[in-house]
Scaffold this motif. Sequence first.
Motif, short mmCIF file in Angstrom:
data_model
loop_
_atom_site.label_atom_id
_atom_site.label_comp_id
_atom_site.label_asym_id
_atom_site.label_seq_id
_atom_site.Cartn_x
_atom_site.Cartn_y
_atom_site.Cartn_z
N ASN A 58 3.72 13.51 -6.23
CA ASN A 58 3.65 12.42 -5.27
C ASN A 58 3.08 11.12 -5.85
OD1 ASN A 58 3.06 10.80 -3.09
ND2 ASN A 58 2.96 12.56 -1.71
N ALA A 59 1.81 11.22 -6.31
CA ALA A 59 1.13 10.01 -6.80
C ALA A 59 1.90 9.36 -7.95
CB ALA A 59 -0.28 10.37 -7.25
N GLU B 31 -7.89 -1.62 1.26
CA GLU B 31 -8.13 -0.63 2.32
C GLU B 31 -9.18 -1.17 3.29
OE1 GLU B 31 -6.09 1.58 2.78
OE2 GLU B 31 -5.13 1.30 0.84
N SER C 267 0.87 -1.19 0.00
CA SER C 267 0.00 0.00 0.00
C SER C 267 0.90 1.23 0.00
CB SER C 267 -0.92 -0.01 1.21
OG SER C 267 -0.16 -0.25 2.37
N VAL C 268 0.90 1.88 -1.16
CA VAL C 268 1.81 2.98 -1.45
C VAL C 268 1.65 4.12 -0.45
CG1 VAL C 268 1.94 4.90 -3.05
CG2 VAL C 268 2.24 2.57 -3.88
N LYS C 269 0.44 4.31 0.05
CA LYS C 269 0.23 5.49 0.89
C LYS C 269 0.98 5.40 2.22
CE LYS C 269 -4.17 4.92 3.30
NZ LYS C 269 -3.68 3.83 4.14
N ASN C 270 1.53 4.22 2.54
CA ASN C 270 2.29 4.08 3.79
C ASN C 270 3.78 4.34 3.59
OD1 ASN C 270 0.03 3.27 5.42
ND2 ASN C 270 0.07 1.38 4.22
#
Lengths: 481, 481
Positions: free
Chosen positions: B139-140, A453, A118-121
Amino acid sequence: MANYSMKNRGSRTIYEYLYECIREDILSGKLHAGEQLASKRTLARDLNISVTSVENAYAQLVLEGYIHGETGRGFFVNDLIEPVPVRESARPFKPNILRQPEATAPEHILDFKANRSSVKNFPFATWSRLMRNVLSERNAAILGTVPYNGLFELRSALSAYLYRHRGIEADPEQIIIGAGTEYLYSRLLQVLGFNTIIAMEDPGYKKFSEISASQGTVWDYIPMDDEGMRIDYLKNSSANVIHVSPSNHFPTGTVMPITRRLQLLQWAREKPERYIIEDDYDSELRYAGRVIPPMYAIDEDAKVIYMNTFSKSLVPSIRISYMILPPYLLERYQDTMSFYSCTVSAFEQLTLAHFISEGYFSRHINRMKQIYKQKRDLVLNALKESDLHQISEIREANAGTHFLLHVNTSLTDKQIKAKAEEQRIELALLSDYTTHQGIKSMGTLIINYAGLEPDQVGLAIEIIEQVFKDDIAKAKSKPTF
Amino acid sequence: MANYSMKNRGSRTIYEYLYECIREDILSGKLHAGEQLASKRTLARDLNISVTSVENAYAQLVLEGYIHGETGRGFFVNDLIEPVPVRESARPFKPNILRQPEATAPEHILDFKANRSSVKNFPFATWSRLMRNVLSERNAAILGTVPYNGLFELRSALSAYLYRHRGIEADPEQIIIGAGTEYLYSRLLQVLGFNTIIAMEDPGYKKFSEISASQGTVWDYIPMDDEGMRIDYLKNSSANVIHVSPSNHFPTGTVMPITRRLQLLQWAREKPERYIIEDDYDSELRYAGRVIPPMYAIDEDAKVIYMNTFSKSLVPSIRISYMILPPYLLERYQDTMSFYSCTVSAFEQLTLAHFISEGYFSRHINRMKQIYKQKRDLVLNALKESDLHQISEIREANAGTHFLLHVNTSLTDKQIKAKAEEQRIELALLSDYTTHQGIKSMGTLIINYAGLEPDQVGLAIEIIEQVFKDDIAKAKSKPTF
């Protein structure tokens, strides 16, 4: 000739425009082979331009071989084998010849197949701060040349990290940095030589057999049992190099017990050309008990080639992997492969070196362990509470970012996939990764929860229930004593 | 048993320490195969620790296969084939096995061999500003996955640039981004297939034959004449793919005239499996006249594979190159190679995309052209004024970052090198790059001036004079009429 109107030259210099006009006439055949061009003076006068411009134009045409000069006689058109269209009117590109549009977002509402972290971490703030430091402080290092095996700074940071966290004793000299495990694996196959036969785990990570195929390397699929690659099959094959992921097998998640590890090491010891490629990918993501020490750490005979990547543990778009070569192979690598330049930019190597040596990497791993464990628990609990519970069984949930869900179903794997597609979800099945369709692999889903998620879990389970609703109904209709 | 002193456990948790003690006893043979371990309760009491700690230690030992439990009877040591040293006492690394110390600075005071661009002219401020923008705004995109052929943003920026500056019409879809030309060349050889035979220029850029060799691809050396690869030799060879650098041949600097280009294209047209690899490296560094249009731009039959790199035009430590595949090969690439992940990080692809599309790249090229031209002129003038002038002749000085200096000398190339080493300078000779030692290549120096600083030029010439001092003396002693 020489009716070139200077009006059309646009932004081009006079000589450049004249050059293009004459070249066009030559290529189109208007000026034919052997024909004499106007003298520089004449042409300059006719076109009302400077002699120098004509001289420059002629010089360029000579340089590119369209015309040649004969001392005292002037300039003549060369004999080109045939006219070709000029640059300006070059063939228009035919897109219709091309398949595959530019990458489009997947239509699936859920993807259990993609084993993506999970990239957002990703600790982006820290990473970019380190990048900025490197940018401002390490100018020279960024612009300098990089040795074939990567920057010493990164290799020594890795060496220290591996000793502390994986019990691996490797000199920075033994470490080769490369842009992805696939790249390093290609090089490794070249070092091992063309007579190599690889023993691949079945089921296993398909990509390595694809790479072997594209390199012309032969391989055998060796069936697995609950402890890993089967020794009896291995001994009957002519393979001399094993590819295994003993600490966390993909896709089953099996941990290879010490006995099997020692058997494989002994097998390797029997012949000098035998080696073991240990893919240690995701080995630090273990939720019960300690992290499993790698085979490399108990290998006494320099038989194990250790491989790992940061593309999974950090983020896929960062392409940095490494392998540790035993001394003999290292020498061969230095002799035969060190002319290949390192494929990772100095800039990202330096950033990663700081990320590791300043302790951010191990902190990140521990954090991800917690996050993945929570996700896993969410999914497992949701499963237990769902109707799937009574028709399914969970396997190997203690490591990595996926587990196996074996469903007692009347559906074939093909039917399961079809029904999943109807529900617009991408399902991975164990049988996707195996060549011998053993009964054990049938009806076994691989649940990758890394990219899932929390708020998607409920939906995910519902959809899988939908896929197996007939089996669930049947199970419910059974009288329970 | 069970005389493990908890004092020594250091920072380890109790269960972890207990696990290690027992494992050590098993591996060292102190605990032998089949031996029964103390029950959890007994051991907990003896060591005065919690039962849970013992349970966890036993669980880990079971997981790793050191012991097994028999329901109702307790835990027993497994039969490992043989004791091996434990992780802590793993074999010490033997550095003496290793050759090649970590990269050290060259002892040469001058290096005419290294064809490296002068790093200090890299627009570092601009580059890092763009990096910072990408970091803060994209970022993304940085964290997202990258298609096998690179980010569309970079490929379309390239496509536009190539159309404007090189007259190349290529769809972004045809462009493949990779970490260095060497990498792309390896992949390309795989796509061309194992029956490919490459025609290499002789003299030429050695690395491509090294790569071909390491990939098991066969190649022929085809001699050059003043116009490039000789057609007659080519036709007598069984090669089906040509590797050429027509706009600026390395190392001679020859520009292939249009006639020879058309002949090569015609050769390629004769058979479907024939292709031309055009290495356009440094083609924009041309100091007299226009930049030479690439063969790709006049190829009507989709026979030319175009290759170029940014590692040379920007800075070596940035590993970004690209190739343009004709539609048929592109399909084959998509079918057989697209499972390989792109080897360049998204972050640097985005930075370069901005660098190109915002016009910084073409500005940089123009600037480098000026800088290199000044360096070249400095060296040429110094040569003309030196004693070398009367015994030497300069060739191909109008492109790239090097020229040829042919010296009328009684020394063999071997002797020249030896004398240069005495003077602690690294000299490159044309004969280093050719297999057939033609008379033309003897006594011909390759003067790479890219890395040469203005204040070094005088010294450089003096040193070369030293190498040829006998020839100079002889020339001077001759009576001049």
